[in-house]
Every structure is written in structure tokens, then in C-alpha cells.
Design a protein around this motif. Structure first.
Motif, PDB file in Angstrom:
ATOM      1  N   GLN A   1      39.730 -58.685  24.932  1.00 19.76           N
ATOM      2  CA  GLN A   1      38.911 -57.542  24.546  1.00 19.76           C
ATOM      3  C   GLN A   1      37.610 -57.477  25.346  1.00 19.76           C
ATOM      4  OE1 GLN A   1      38.368 -56.972  20.311  1.00 19.76           O
ATOM      5  NE2 GLN A   1      40.444 -57.627  19.852  1.00 19.76           N
ATOM      6  N   GLY A   2      37.437 -58.382  26.294  1.00 22.49           N
ATOM      7  CA  GLY A   2      36.292 -58.295  27.189  1.00 22.49           C
ATOM      8  C   GLY A   2      35.050 -59.043  26.765  1.00 22.49           C
ATOM      9  N   TRP A   3      35.142 -59.919  25.773  1.00 21.31           N
ATOM     10  CA  TRP A   3      33.982 -60.644  25.274  1.00 21.31           C
ATOM     11  C   TRP A   3      33.720 -61.919  26.077  1.00 21.31           C
ATOM     12  CZ3 TRP A   3      30.875 -59.646  20.887  1.00 21.31           C
ATOM     13  CH2 TRP A   3      31.269 -58.540  20.109  1.00 21.31           C
ATOM     14  N   ARG A   4      32.456 -62.330  26.143  1.00 23.52           N
ATOM     15  CA  ARG A   4      32.124 -63.710  26.426  1.00 23.52           C
ATOM     16  C   ARG A   4      32.252 -64.465  25.115  1.00 23.52           C
ATOM     17  NH1 ARG A   4      26.737 -64.735  28.096  1.00 23.52           N
ATOM     18  NH2 ARG A   4      27.506 -66.753  28.805  1.00 23.52           N
TER      19      ARG A   4
ATOM     20  N   HIS B   1      36.415 -71.603  33.032  1.00 18.72           N
ATOM     21  CA  HIS B   1      35.169 -70.842  32.896  1.00 18.72           C
ATOM     22  C   HIS B   1      34.387 -71.186  31.625  1.00 18.72           C
ATOM     23  CE1 HIS B   1      36.566 -68.623  36.337  1.00 18.72           C
ATOM     24  NE2 HIS B   1      37.611 -68.172  35.681  1.00 18.72           N
ATOM     25  N   GLU B   2      34.798 -72.225  30.898  1.00 17.48           N
ATOM     26  CA  GLU B   2      34.013 -72.707  29.766  1.00 17.48           C
ATOM     27  C   GLU B   2      33.168 -73.899  30.203  1.00 17.48           C
ATOM     28  OE1 GLU B   2      36.106 -72.054  25.401  1.00 17.48           O
ATOM     29  OE2 GLU B   2      36.619 -73.834  26.546  1.00 17.48           O
ATOM     30  N   ILE B   3      31.969 -74.001  29.615  1.00 14.95           N
ATOM     31  CA  ILE B   3      31.151 -75.192  29.790  1.00 14.95           C
ATOM     32  C   ILE B   3      30.724 -75.687  28.415  1.00 14.95           C
ATOM     33  CG2 ILE B   3      30.273 -74.441  32.045  1.00 14.95           C
ATOM     34  CD1 ILE B   3      27.564 -73.842  30.609  1.00 14.95           C
ATOM     35  N   VAL B   4      30.386 -76.971  28.328  1.00 15.98           N
ATOM     36  CA  VAL B   4      29.871 -77.521  27.077  1.00 15.98           C
ATOM     37  C   VAL B   4      28.472 -76.961  26.845  1.00 15.98           C
ATOM     38  CG1 VAL B   4      29.142 -79.627  25.902  1.00 15.98           C
ATOM     39  CG2 VAL B   4      31.229 -79.625  27.288  1.00 15.98           C
ATOM     40  N   CYS B   5      28.173 -76.581  25.603  1.00 15.07           N
ATOM     41  CA  CYS B   5      26.843 -76.068  25.254  1.00 15.07           C
ATOM     42  C   CYS B   5      25.773 -77.013  25.783  1.00 15.07           C
ATOM     43  CB  CYS B   5      26.732 -75.934  23.742  1.00 15.07           C
ATOM     44  SG  CYS B   5      25.056 -75.591  23.154  1.00 15.07           S
ATOM     45  N   PRO B   6      24.920 -76.556  26.700  1.00 15.00           N
ATOM     46  CA  PRO B   6      23.924 -77.443  27.307  1.00 15.00           C
ATOM     47  C   PRO B   6      22.885 -77.980  26.334  1.00 15.00           C
ATOM     48  CG  PRO B   6      24.227 -75.456  28.625  1.00 15.00           C
ATOM     49  CD  PRO B   6      24.903 -75.213  27.313  1.00 15.00           C
TER      50      PRO B   6
ATOM     51  N   LYS C   1      22.241 -63.446  31.949  1.00 16.10           N
ATOM     52  CA  LYS C   1      22.596 -63.689  33.345  1.00 16.10           C
ATOM     53  C   LYS C   1      23.839 -64.554  33.456  1.00 16.10           C
ATOM     54  CE  LYS C   1      17.974 -63.157  35.324  1.00 16.10           C
ATOM     55  NZ  LYS C   1      16.875 -63.819  36.101  1.00 16.10           N
ATOM     56  N   ALA C   2      24.035 -65.447  32.497  1.00 16.33           N
ATOM     57  CA  ALA C   2      25.187 -66.348  32.525  1.00 16.33           C
ATOM     58  C   ALA C   2      26.490 -65.564  32.386  1.00 16.33           C
ATOM     59  CB  ALA C   2      25.076 -67.364  31.401  1.00 16.33           C
ATOM     60  N   ARG C   3      27.530 -66.047  33.027  1.00 16.15           N
ATOM     61  CA  ARG C   3      28.836 -65.410  32.936  1.00 16.15           C
ATOM     62  C   ARG C   3      29.901 -66.367  32.401  1.00 16.15           C
ATOM     63  NH1 ARG C   3      26.322 -61.847  32.469  1.00 16.15           N
ATOM     64  NH2 ARG C   3      26.039 -59.974  33.706  1.00 16.15           N
ATOM     65  N   VAL C   4      29.563 -67.634  32.256  1.00 16.38           N
ATOM     66  CA  VAL C   4      30.506 -68.607  31.720  1.00 16.38           C
ATOM     67  C   VAL C   4      30.639 -68.447  30.212  1.00 16.38           C
ATOM     68  CG1 VAL C   4      30.118 -70.311  33.534  1.00 16.38           C
ATOM     69  CG2 VAL C   4      28.645 -70.311  31.510  1.00 16.38           C
ATOM     70  N   ASP C   5      31.696 -69.001  29.666  1.00 20.00           N
ATOM     71  CA  ASP C   5      31.853 -69.099  28.224  1.00 20.00           C
ATOM     72  C   ASP C   5      31.372 -70.478  27.781  1.00 20.00           C
ATOM     73  OD1 ASP C   5      33.015 -66.540  28.028  1.00 20.00           O
ATOM     74  OD2 ASP C   5      34.969 -67.347  28.592  1.00 20.00           O
ATOM     75  N   ILE C   6      31.017 -70.593  26.508  1.00 21.07           N
ATOM     76  CA  ILE C   6      30.425 -71.817  25.984  1.00 21.07           C
ATOM     77  C   ILE C   6      31.355 -72.422  24.933  1.00 21.07           C
ATOM     78  CG2 ILE C   6      28.351 -72.853  25.005  1.00 21.07           C
ATOM     79  CD1 ILE C   6      27.829 -71.331  27.609  1.00 21.07           C
ATOM     80  N   ALA C   7      31.407 -73.745  24.893  1.00 14.97           N
ATOM     81  CA  ALA C   7      32.211 -74.435  23.888  1.00 14.97           C
ATOM     82  C   ALA C   7      31.451 -75.639  23.369  1.00 14.97           C
ATOM     83  CB  ALA C   7      33.546 -74.875  24.471  1.00 14.97           C
ATOM     84  N   ILE C   8      31.787 -76.052  22.160  1.00 11.23           N
ATOM     85  CA  ILE C   8      31.149 -77.206  21.541  1.00 11.23           C
ATOM     86  C   ILE C   8      32.144 -77.864  20.596  1.00 11.23           C
ATOM     87  CG2 ILE C   8      30.210 -75.954  19.553  1.00 11.23           C
ATOM     88  CD1 ILE C   8      27.613 -77.582  19.913  1.00 11.23           C
TER      89      ILE C   8
END
Length: 250
Positions: A180-183, A197-202, A225-232
Motif C-alpha cells: 500500500q506504499g507505506w514506510r 531495506h529494514e534497519i534496527v531502530c537506532p 528524509k529517511a527511506r529505510v524501514d525500521i524494525a525492533i
């Protein structure tokens, strides 16, 4: 001087019941090391009942929608709740200050935007941003330096993609939100790998707490500005982590 203000009072966009939205931290910042002291917090609450009463009656649906972390109400008590927010702490304090003591002035969305000009704002420190009209958020966030927002209501409220991350609790959620186009911001089990394209929550302990949310600025939806997705990885009190694991296993 008040440490915040009311920026919305009216029907929930989720179910039409009365809610209030309050911004805090305008004068004194949060002590939360992860989010950072400079982040304006926003609280979305049922106006007509305390957040504790709302959680224990199921009326928190007005401000949380169908979030899977709400738990289940059994005989007037909530069980199996995996939400990290402890409602009898900050949400209850803010609700009492706003509705019982009238400590916060009420500002129009435009006035509220001017009050947070140049600041970083979190959408929904408690409560889902979807409960508040999108045009209110647009006015509030017009000139902020950064924003951080998360919504479990991403299937129903696509306009929030500009400001919020889709909160995902499974790989299926992640795939659907991306379609659906979400980050996305995905909570995962320790056994689950990061997606492309995911990174660990900094700002997480998992990543070594390299930064704070107000400095990171990654979780602002498509306007960040960020385009990556975040995971934790699911974390916090053992009871909450265990409830999350049970939720995933169901």
C-alpha cells in the motif's frame, strides 16, 4: 506557565466518540532517554473517561482502533495487554490535567503549529494518530523540525503515510503495508531476520542506543528524509514481551 496545550477536542475519526488531544513538553522536556528530552509528546485520550477506565471497558477503541496490543476485557478488567504504555502513569496524569484541572489552554490547529514551530513532535505518545483529523496534524506539523508517528490503522487511513510509519506486527503486516506504499516500523521476534531495506531502530538498546528519536528523525513517514524501514525486537517488561509472543502465536 502550562507545559502543553489541547490541540483537538471532538469526535474520534475511528468511531466518533469524544476524544481530546494534548501536546506536552513545550516548557519542560521528557526524561525518556530513548525519545529524547526535546520531543514534544502528544496524547490522544477519551475525553469523557480516564484512560484506565477506557482500557478496562474496551472504550479505548476510540483512540487505539483495532490495535492488537490492546488486550481483552474480561469482567471489567483488561487481560493479555501487550501495549508498552502504562496508562495509569503519564496518560492518566495528562488526562486529569486536561479534563479535571483545566491546566492546558486550548489552541486552534494553526496556533498549535506556531507553538511547536521548529520543534520535533511525536504523534501519539499514547493513542493512535488516526483518531485525530488529518488536517489537524497537517496544521500542527507545518513547520516542525522532525516528527515521529506510528499507526496501526494504516489500512483505513492512507493520508497518514506522510507523517507516520505503518505499525506492523508480523511479516504479513509488513508485506501488506509495503504493497500500500507505506514506510514501516515492525516489531519482530528475536528469531526473525530483518527484511530488505529494514534497519534496527537506532535509538534502541538492541542497536546500542546510538541516538534518540528527536535526533534520529527517521520515523516521520514519507516526509522524513529517511527511506529505510525500521524494525525492533519485542522488548520491555517480561509480561509485555510474553503477551506479544502469545499474540504472535495465536
Amino acid at each position: 506557565m502550562a507545559n502543553g496545550f489541547v490541540f483537538y477536542r471532538g469526535p474520534s475519526m475511528i468511531d466518533g466518540k469524544p476524544i481530546i488531544a494534548v501536546a506536552t513538553g513545550t516548557e519542560r522536556g521528557s526524561r525518556n532517554g530513548k525519545t529524547g528530552g526535546g520531543l514534544i509528546q502528544t496524547w490522544i485520550l477519551r475525553e469523557d473517561m480516564s484512560p484506565v477506565a477506557a482500557v478496562n471497558s474496551g472504550e479505548d477503541a476510540s483512540i487505539c482502533g483495532d490495535c492488537p496490543h490492546r488486550g481483552t476485557v474480561v469482567s471489567g478488567k483488561n487481560t493479555g495487554r501487550s501495549c508498552y504504555v502504562t496508562v495509569f502513569q503519564a496518560p492518566l496524569v495528562v488526562w486529569k490535567a486536561a479534563t479535571q484541572k483545566a491546566l492546558y489552554p486550548t489552541l486552534s490547529p494553526v496556533e498549535a503549529g506556531k507553538a511547536v514551530d521548529g520543534r520535533a513532535v511525536r504523534l501519539g505518545s499514547y493513542g493512535d494518530p488516526a483518531a485525530v483529523p488529518a488536517e489537524v496534524w497537517k496544521a500542527l506539523l507545518a513547520n516542525v523540525s522532525a516528527k515521529a508517528g506510528y499507526t496501526h490503522q494504516w489500512r483505513r487511513f492512507p493520508a497518514l503515510a506522510d507523517y507516520c510509519m505503518a505499525s506492523c506486527d508480523s511479516e504479513a503486516d509488513h508485506a501488506a503495508a509495503k504493497a500500500q506504499g507505506w514506510r514501516t516500523f515492525r516489531v519482530r521476534l528475536a528469531t526473525e531476520a530483518l527484511k530488505p531495506h529494514e534497519i534496527v531502530c537506532p535509538a534502541s538498546k538492541e542497536a546500542g542506543a546510538k541516538t534518540s528519536c528527536d535526533a534520529c528523525k527517521a520515523c516521520g513517514g514519507h516526509t522524513a528524509k529517511a527511506r529505510v524501514d525500521i524494525a525492533i525486537i519485542a522488548h520491555g517488561a517480561a509480561s509485555k514481551v510474553n503477551a506479544y509472543a502469545s499474540l504472535r502465536a495465536a
